[in-house]
Design a protein around this motif. Structure first.
Motif, PDB file in Angstrom:
ATOM      1  N   LEU A 187       0.442   1.115  -2.296  1.00  0.00           N
ATOM      2  CA  LEU A 187       0.500   0.016  -1.335  1.00  0.00           C
ATOM      3  C   LEU A 187       0.858   0.556   0.038  1.00  0.00           C
ATOM      4  CD1 LEU A 187       2.510  -2.563  -3.446  1.00  0.00           C
ATOM      5  CD2 LEU A 187       0.092  -2.694  -2.885  1.00  0.00           C
ATOM      6  N   LYS A 188       0.279  -0.047   1.063  1.00  0.00           N
ATOM      7  CA  LYS A 188       0.571   0.368   2.437  1.00  0.00           C
ATOM      8  C   LYS A 188       0.637  -0.880   3.303  1.00  0.00           C
ATOM      9  CE  LYS A 188      -1.314   3.044   6.261  1.00  0.00           C
ATOM     10  NZ  LYS A 188      -2.494   3.761   6.750  1.00  0.00           N
ATOM     11  N   SER A 189       1.732  -1.016   4.061  1.00  0.00           N
ATOM     12  CA  SER A 189       1.863  -2.158   4.970  1.00  0.00           C
ATOM     13  C   SER A 189       0.882  -2.005   6.122  1.00  0.00           C
ATOM     14  CB  SER A 189       3.285  -2.245   5.524  1.00  0.00           C
ATOM     15  OG  SER A 189       4.172  -2.621   4.503  1.00  0.00           O
TER      16      SER A 189
ATOM     17  N   ALA B   1      -3.862  -2.475  -0.561  1.00  0.00           N
ATOM     18  CA  ALA B   1      -3.616  -2.032  -1.935  1.00  0.00           C
ATOM     19  C   ALA B   1      -4.741  -1.096  -2.350  1.00  0.00           C
ATOM     20  CB  ALA B   1      -3.548  -3.225  -2.878  1.00  0.00           C
ATOM     21  N   ARG B   2      -4.384   0.117  -2.705  1.00  0.00           N
ATOM     22  CA  ARG B   2      -5.379   1.048  -3.244  1.00  0.00           C
ATOM     23  C   ARG B   2      -5.324   0.911  -4.755  1.00  0.00           C
ATOM     24  NH1 ARG B   2      -5.549   7.424  -3.671  1.00  0.00           N
ATOM     25  NH2 ARG B   2      -7.721   7.612  -4.242  1.00  0.00           N
ATOM     26  N   MET B   3      -6.446   0.513  -5.335  1.00  0.00           N
ATOM     27  CA  MET B   3      -6.522   0.293  -6.767  1.00  0.00           C
ATOM     28  C   MET B   3      -6.776   1.629  -7.471  1.00  0.00           C
ATOM     29  SD  MET B   3      -5.900  -2.833  -6.372  1.00  0.00           S
ATOM     30  CE  MET B   3      -5.925  -3.474  -8.033  1.00  0.00           C
ATOM     31  N   ASP B   4      -6.571   1.661  -8.780  1.00  0.00           N
ATOM     32  CA  ASP B   4      -6.698   2.934  -9.491  1.00  0.00           C
ATOM     33  C   ASP B   4      -8.130   3.450  -9.600  1.00  0.00           C
ATOM     34  OD1 ASP B   4      -7.672   1.292 -11.520  1.00  0.00           O
ATOM     35  OD2 ASP B   4      -5.997   1.650 -12.869  1.00  0.00           O
TER      36      ASP B   4
ATOM     37  N   VAL C 197      -7.358  -5.713   0.557  1.00  0.00           N
ATOM     38  CA  VAL C 197      -6.380  -6.189   1.517  1.00  0.00           C
ATOM     39  C   VAL C 197      -5.721  -7.456   0.985  1.00  0.00           C
ATOM     40  CG1 VAL C 197      -6.016  -7.052   3.861  1.00  0.00           C
ATOM     41  CG2 VAL C 197      -7.616  -5.168   3.455  1.00  0.00           C
ATOM     42  N   ILE C 198      -4.395  -7.428   0.917  1.00  0.00           N
ATOM     43  CA  ILE C 198      -3.615  -8.604   0.538  1.00  0.00           C
ATOM     44  C   ILE C 198      -3.371  -9.370   1.826  1.00  0.00           C
ATOM     45  CG2 ILE C 198      -1.562  -9.459  -0.650  1.00  0.00           C
ATOM     46  CD1 ILE C 198      -3.200  -7.335  -2.294  1.00  0.00           C
TER      47      ILE C 198
END
Length: 145
Positions: free
Chosen positions: A110-112, A120-123, A129-130
């Protein structure tokens, strides 16, 4: 906690959990067992497919059609995002924007971002983007887990 395993040659497989008090650990075990029972019905090339919820990385609604994304494939489902959210919230599905639901257990990093959003980088390497509307709720969920 004592664990007893017994192999049977026939009949129906059965899991029995004996407890004095329902704890978070026992509830987690029950949720895990139930999660493996549920299947998300999807379609690909005219064939119906049952997807285990843990295999879905995210779902996206495009022009009124909902798509389920796994590591390698994209499937169409007849469920709305609202229905998916209600059915699979306990399995880690989280509404991250108006048109997308992610599986929080498939988040790798996760990165703000500016504007109170979260990347959110998924696997599977994809970035989701949230939106700021849902970012606060995600933060509180992650703090409690």
């Amino acid at each position: 906690m004592k664990v007893t395993l017994e192999q049977i040659s026939g009949g129906i497989e059965e899991i029995i959990i004996k407890y004095k008090e329902m704890t978070e650990q026992i509830e987690g075990i029950v949720n895990y067992i139930n999660q493996n029972e549920k299947k998300l019905i999807a379609f690909q090339d005219g064939q119906q497919i049952s997807l285990p919820p843990q295999n879905v990385i995210y779902l996206e609604s495009v022009d009124g059609v909902t798509y389920a994304y796994t590591s390698r494939e994209v499937y169409r489902t007849n469920l709305s995002l609202a229905a998916v959210e209600a059915m699979y919230m306990k399995e880690g599905y989280f509404r991250c924007s108006k048109s997308m639901i992610i599986n929080i257990y498939r988040i790798e990093r996760l990165k703000s971002e500016p504007g109170n959003r979260i990347d959110a980088r998924m696997d599977n390497g994809e970035h989701v983007v949230i939106s700021r509307r849902y970012a606060k709720e995600l933060r509180s969920i992650l703090k409690n887990e």
